[in-house]
Design a protein around this motif. Structure first.
Motif, PDB file in Angstrom:
ATOM      1  N   ARG A 200     -33.759   1.195 -22.478  1.00 15.18           N
ATOM      2  CA  ARG A 200     -32.522   1.353 -23.265  1.00 15.18           C
ATOM      3  C   ARG A 200     -31.629   2.429 -22.659  1.00 15.18           C
ATOM      4  O   ARG A 200     -30.424   2.256 -22.509  1.00 15.18           O
ATOM      5  N   LEU A 201     -32.257   3.548 -22.279  1.00 21.00           N
ATOM      6  CA  LEU A 201     -31.493   4.671 -21.728  1.00 21.00           C
ATOM      7  C   LEU A 201     -30.812   4.279 -20.409  1.00 21.00           C
ATOM      8  O   LEU A 201     -29.622   4.543 -20.213  1.00 21.00           O
ATOM      9  N   HIS A 202     -31.580   3.617 -19.534  1.00 18.18           N
ATOM     10  CA  HIS A 202     -31.009   3.242 -18.239  1.00 18.18           C
ATOM     11  C   HIS A 202     -29.967   2.140 -18.385  1.00 18.18           C
ATOM     12  O   HIS A 202     -28.962   2.148 -17.668  1.00 18.18           O
ATOM     13  N   GLN A 203     -30.206   1.207 -19.330  1.00 14.37           N
ATOM     14  CA  GLN A 203     -29.197   0.158 -19.573  1.00 14.37           C
ATOM     15  C   GLN A 203     -27.894   0.788 -20.061  1.00 14.37           C
ATOM     16  O   GLN A 203     -26.802   0.395 -19.645  1.00 14.37           O
ATOM     17  N   HIS A 204     -28.024   1.784 -20.948  1.00  9.68           N
ATOM     18  CA  HIS A 204     -26.857   2.476 -21.473  1.00  9.68           C
ATOM     19  C   HIS A 204     -26.098   3.173 -20.334  1.00  9.68           C
ATOM     20  O   HIS A 204     -24.865   3.119 -20.260  1.00  9.68           O
ATOM     21  N   LEU A 205     -26.865   3.774 -19.415  1.00 11.89           N
ATOM     22  CA  LEU A 205     -26.240   4.457 -18.275  1.00 11.89           C
ATOM     23  C   LEU A 205     -25.482   3.474 -17.385  1.00 11.89           C
ATOM     24  O   LEU A 205     -24.356   3.737 -16.979  1.00 11.89           O
ATOM     25  N   VAL A 206     -26.143   2.336 -17.107  1.00 16.11           N
ATOM     26  CA  VAL A 206     -25.537   1.337 -16.209  1.00 16.11           C
ATOM     27  C   VAL A 206     -24.231   0.815 -16.814  1.00 16.11           C
ATOM     28  O   VAL A 206     -23.245   0.597 -16.101  1.00 16.11           O
ATOM     29  N   SER A 207     -24.224   0.633 -18.150  1.00 12.07           N
ATOM     30  CA  SER A 207     -23.035   0.033 -18.788  1.00 12.07           C
ATOM     31  C   SER A 207     -21.958   1.081 -19.101  1.00 12.07           C
ATOM     32  O   SER A 207     -20.907   0.739 -19.608  1.00 12.07           O
ATOM     33  N   ARG A 208     -22.232   2.341 -18.799  1.00  9.33           N
ATOM     34  CA  ARG A 208     -21.257   3.385 -19.133  1.00  9.33           C
ATOM     35  C   ARG A 208     -20.022   3.263 -18.239  1.00  9.33           C
ATOM     36  O   ARG A 208     -20.146   3.206 -17.008  1.00  9.33           O
ATOM     37  N   PRO A 209     -18.819   3.223 -18.842  1.00  8.19           N
ATOM     38  CA  PRO A 209     -17.617   3.103 -18.002  1.00  8.19           C
ATOM     39  C   PRO A 209     -17.329   4.435 -17.296  1.00  8.19           C
ATOM     40  O   PRO A 209     -17.641   5.501 -17.813  1.00  8.19           O
ATOM     41  N   GLY A 210     -16.749   4.338 -16.120  1.00 10.11           N
ATOM     42  CA  GLY A 210     -16.355   5.550 -15.400  1.00 10.11           C
ATOM     43  C   GLY A 210     -17.480   6.195 -14.618  1.00 10.11           C
ATOM     44  O   GLY A 210     -17.283   7.252 -14.023  1.00 10.11           O
ATOM     45  N   LEU A 211     -18.666   5.560 -14.601  1.00 12.16           N
ATOM     46  CA  LEU A 211     -19.789   6.124 -13.836  1.00 12.16           C
ATOM     47  C   LEU A 211     -19.556   5.821 -12.350  1.00 12.16           C
ATOM     48  O   LEU A 211     -19.137   4.720 -12.003  1.00 12.16           O
ATOM     49  N   SER A 212     -19.823   6.804 -11.489  1.00 17.74           N
ATOM     50  CA  SER A 212     -19.593   6.576 -10.053  1.00 17.74           C
ATOM     51  C   SER A 212     -20.572   5.516  -9.539  1.00 17.74           C
ATOM     52  O   SER A 212     -21.657   5.333 -10.111  1.00 17.74           O
ATOM     53  N   ASP A 213     -20.162   4.859  -8.437  1.00 14.59           N
ATOM     54  CA  ASP A 213     -20.999   3.779  -7.881  1.00 14.59           C
ATOM     55  C   ASP A 213     -22.375   4.309  -7.478  1.00 14.59           C
ATOM     56  O   ASP A 213     -23.395   3.650  -7.693  1.00 14.59           O
ATOM     57  N   ALA A 214     -22.374   5.530  -6.907  1.00 20.67           N
ATOM     58  CA  ALA A 214     -23.646   6.104  -6.439  1.00 20.67           C
ATOM     59  C   ALA A 214     -24.609   6.283  -7.617  1.00 20.67           C
ATOM     60  O   ALA A 214     -25.788   5.918  -7.531  1.00 20.67           O
ATOM     61  N   MET A 215     -24.091   6.812  -8.729  1.00 22.78           N
ATOM     62  CA  MET A 215     -24.940   7.051  -9.897  1.00 22.78           C
ATOM     63  C   MET A 215     -25.379   5.731 -10.530  1.00 22.78           C
ATOM     64  O   MET A 215     -26.493   5.610 -11.034  1.00 22.78           O
ATOM     65  N   LYS A 216     -24.465   4.762 -10.504  1.00 17.24           N
ATOM     66  CA  LYS A 216     -24.796   3.460 -11.101  1.00 17.24           C
ATOM     67  C   LYS A 216     -25.959   2.815 -10.341  1.00 17.24           C
ATOM     68  O   LYS A 216     -26.873   2.257 -10.950  1.00 17.24           O
ATOM     69  N   THR A 217     -25.940   2.937  -9.014  1.00 13.31           N
ATOM     70  CA  THR A 217     -27.029   2.313  -8.241  1.00 13.31           C
ATOM     71  C   THR A 217     -28.359   3.046  -8.486  1.00 13.31           C
ATOM     72  O   THR A 217     -29.401   2.413  -8.536  1.00 13.31           O
ATOM     73  N   VAL A 218     -28.265   4.374  -8.672  1.00 13.42           N
ATOM     74  CA  VAL A 218     -29.502   5.124  -8.988  1.00 13.42           C
ATOM     75  C   VAL A 218     -30.058   4.638 -10.324  1.00 13.42           C
ATOM     76  O   VAL A 218     -31.267   4.384 -10.471  1.00 13.42           O
ATOM     77  N   ALA A 219     -29.149   4.480 -11.302  1.00 18.06           N
ATOM     78  CA  ALA A 219     -29.576   4.013 -12.631  1.00 18.06           C
ATOM     79  C   ALA A 219     -30.160   2.599 -12.537  1.00 18.06           C
ATOM     80  O   ALA A 219     -31.148   2.278 -13.212  1.00 18.06           O
ATOM     81  N   LEU A 220     -29.555   1.760 -11.668  1.00 12.45           N
ATOM     82  CA  LEU A 220     -30.068   0.384 -11.495  1.00 12.45           C
ATOM     83  C   LEU A 220     -31.485   0.405 -10.917  1.00 12.45           C
ATOM     84  O   LEU A 220     -32.360  -0.353 -11.342  1.00 12.45           O
ATOM     85  N   LEU A 221     -31.683   1.293  -9.930  1.00 17.05           N
ATOM     86  CA  LEU A 221     -33.010   1.420  -9.310  1.00 17.05           C
ATOM     87  C   LEU A 221     -34.045   1.841 -10.358  1.00 17.05           C
ATOM     88  O   LEU A 221     -35.153   1.297 -10.425  1.00 17.05           O
ATOM     89  N   GLU A 222     -33.637   2.811 -11.179  1.00 18.55           N
ATOM     90  CA  GLU A 222     -34.546   3.293 -12.235  1.00 18.55           C
ATOM     91  C   GLU A 222     -34.841   2.178 -13.236  1.00 18.55           C
ATOM     92  O   GLU A 222     -35.973   2.015 -13.684  1.00 18.55           O
TER      93      GLU A 222
END
Lengths: 390, 85
Positions: free
Chosen positions: A92-114
């Motif tokens: 849930r936490l990582h899904q929330h992070l991935v869907s957060r608007p304005g997140l940088s691409d680098a952080m989004k890919t880290v969240a996707l990996l997690e």
């Protein structure tokens, strides 16, 4: 109003402003400014290092509430949840992070990996596979994603895809994955052998040797294929090559090798080979094999003499048990009763003993596995050398 | 937060432009070795910028000299420690 009367108070004010802003930047750079946020962070880190994960989660949750923009804190929390087995919360936490608007691409890919790792942990391998494949396609954290994909294909026993992705990983990281790929080919060869496709199995073994010329498992499988085809001379050559490639696997290789020696009537060759092994290998397996050979050829007395002399050099419970078994027929009365107790004791001692151990994670096993069931490394499970084991 | 900072910056720039336009007449400065004539607005802005830069430079020099002093002391202490048997 005169210009100077305006400048006189404004210039010192500008000076003070410049002085203050410079001090602030300097303080931030030198790390002198330790905010409450960072002290909380270090408190959480401290709990983590002390293996107090519950308290660490509490601190990190508080941190995440204070500052909703701190992606790193959320990532750390997600990681903690996953490690504690609360995979649904981590997802849930990582899904929330991935869907957060304005997140940088680098952080989004880290969240996707997690998130992919969460799915893997939850056993949702198809979802994890899709995520990691996307990451590889995006060339974001590709080596990690490829390693996870290889783990998934190993779990699903899809060896062809595992080989394909291991080769991609090899190209990407320049790390040598050949021993692992050789094991994948051995798995394919084993499967083909079980299905009766012997030519296909031999092809896979050729591929395994191409990857790793001294692959013990490939030598053993080659020997087994020859032995099943009644080509025992060739089987002996393959098994001997397996021992030469890695002497640690001797306890695994010796039983089929001795069988092939006997079937091809090459007992002199067996004696020479085992005698040569005694000097190189310090386990008890060659001793027991030679004892067996001497019993068949020279009789009980010669075999017991040999075993006794070897047990003085390399004491071993397995050797002692063989000695008790061999001498049992000659003993009568009270001594026989005592020997029976001793035999039961040694048997029980061996029964509870792990015979193999993973050199990477320390996992103990009674039977040999090519892939460690615990850390999933290949060819790391080896016989334990000691008085109670090999 | 960032939006507020941008808004304040825009207001100050607008005020600067308006004040500059209203005080366009020249003022003369005698610097002993040269005489300069500047618009009033530019003189005001220049004085503020120079003041701000001087303040920043003073603080920066103070901080960096302090850090250098600390580093020297640490180096000295390290040498002392390593020379001990």
């Amino acid at each position: 109003m005169n210009l100077m009367s305006v400048l006189v108070p404004l210039v010192p004010a500008a000076f003070a402003l410049g002085w203050w802003s410079s001090r602030r930047v300097g303080a931030r750079r030198s790390g002198a400014e330790v905010s409450e946020l960072s002290s909380d962070y270090f408190r959480g880190l401290n709990y983590l290092l002390n293996e107090e994960q519950d308290k660490a989660i509490e601190v990190f949750l508080k941190l995440a509430e204070y500052n909703r923009d701190t992606v790193e804190t959320h990532l750390a929390l997600g990681n903690l949840f996953r490690r504690r087995g609360e995979v649904d919360r981590a997802i849930r936490l990582h899904q929330h992070l991935v869907s957060r608007p304005g997140l940088s691409d680098a952080m989004k890919t880290v969240a996707l990996l997690e998130l992919g790792e969460d799915y893997m942990r939850a056993g949702l391998l198809d979802r994890a596979e899709a995520l990691f494949s996307d990451l590889v396609a995006m060339d974001a954290h590709a080596p990690s994603a490829l390693r996870h994909l290889i783990a998934i294909y190993q779990h699903e026993r899809d060896w062809h895809k595992a080989i394909e992705h291991a080769r991609r990983l090899e190209v990407m990281t320049s790390e040598d994955e050949a021993p692992m790929i050789a094991q994948f080919y051995c798995e394919l060869a084993e499967r083909s052998r079980q299905h009766g496709a012997r030519a296909e199995a031999r092809d896979y073994l050729r591929q395994a040797f191409k990857c790793q010329a001294d692959c013990v498992r490939a030598f053993m499988l080659t020997g087994r294929l020859h032995a099943e085809d009644d080509q025992h001379v060739e089987a002996v050559t393959a098994y001997e090559a397996a021992i030469q490639a890695d002497i640690a696997f001797t306890p695994e290789i010796l039983p089929p090798l001795l069988n092939s020696y006997a079937r091809s009537q090459q007992m002199e060759r067996a004696e020479v080979f085992l005698r040569e092994m005694l000097s190189r290998y310090h386990g008890v397996s060659p001793v027991l094999a030679l004892t067996q050979l001497y019993r068949q050829r020279d009789g009980e007395r010669a075999s017991i003499d040999f075993l006794t002399s070897q047990l003085r050099l390399r004491p071993s419970v397995r050797g002692l048990m063989a000695l008790i078994d061999a001498t049992m027929d000659k003993i009568e009365g009270e001594a026989r009763e005592n020997f029976l107790i001793l035999r039961d004791l040694t048997r029980k001692l061996l029964e509870g003993q792990a015979m193999y151990r993973c050199s990477r994670c320390g996992f103990g096993a009674k039977a040999h596995h090519w892939q460690c069931p615990s850390c999933k490394s290949w060819s790391t499970i080896r016989p334990i050398h000691g008085v109670a084991s090999e | 937060m960032r939006l507020l900072a941008i808004l304040i910056l825009v207001i100050f720039i607008a005020a600067g432009v308006v004040l500059g336009a209203l005080n366009a007449d020249l003022v003369g400065y005698d610097l002993a070795f040269a005489q300069v004539h500047l618009p009033k607005g530019a003189a005001l802005l220049g004085a503020l910028v120079i003041g701000w830069l001087l303040g920043g430079l003073t603080a920066w020099l103070g901080v960096s000299m302090g850090q250098r002093r600390l580093r020297r002391r640490q180096l000295h202490a390290d040498k002392k420690l390593s020379s001990k048997p």
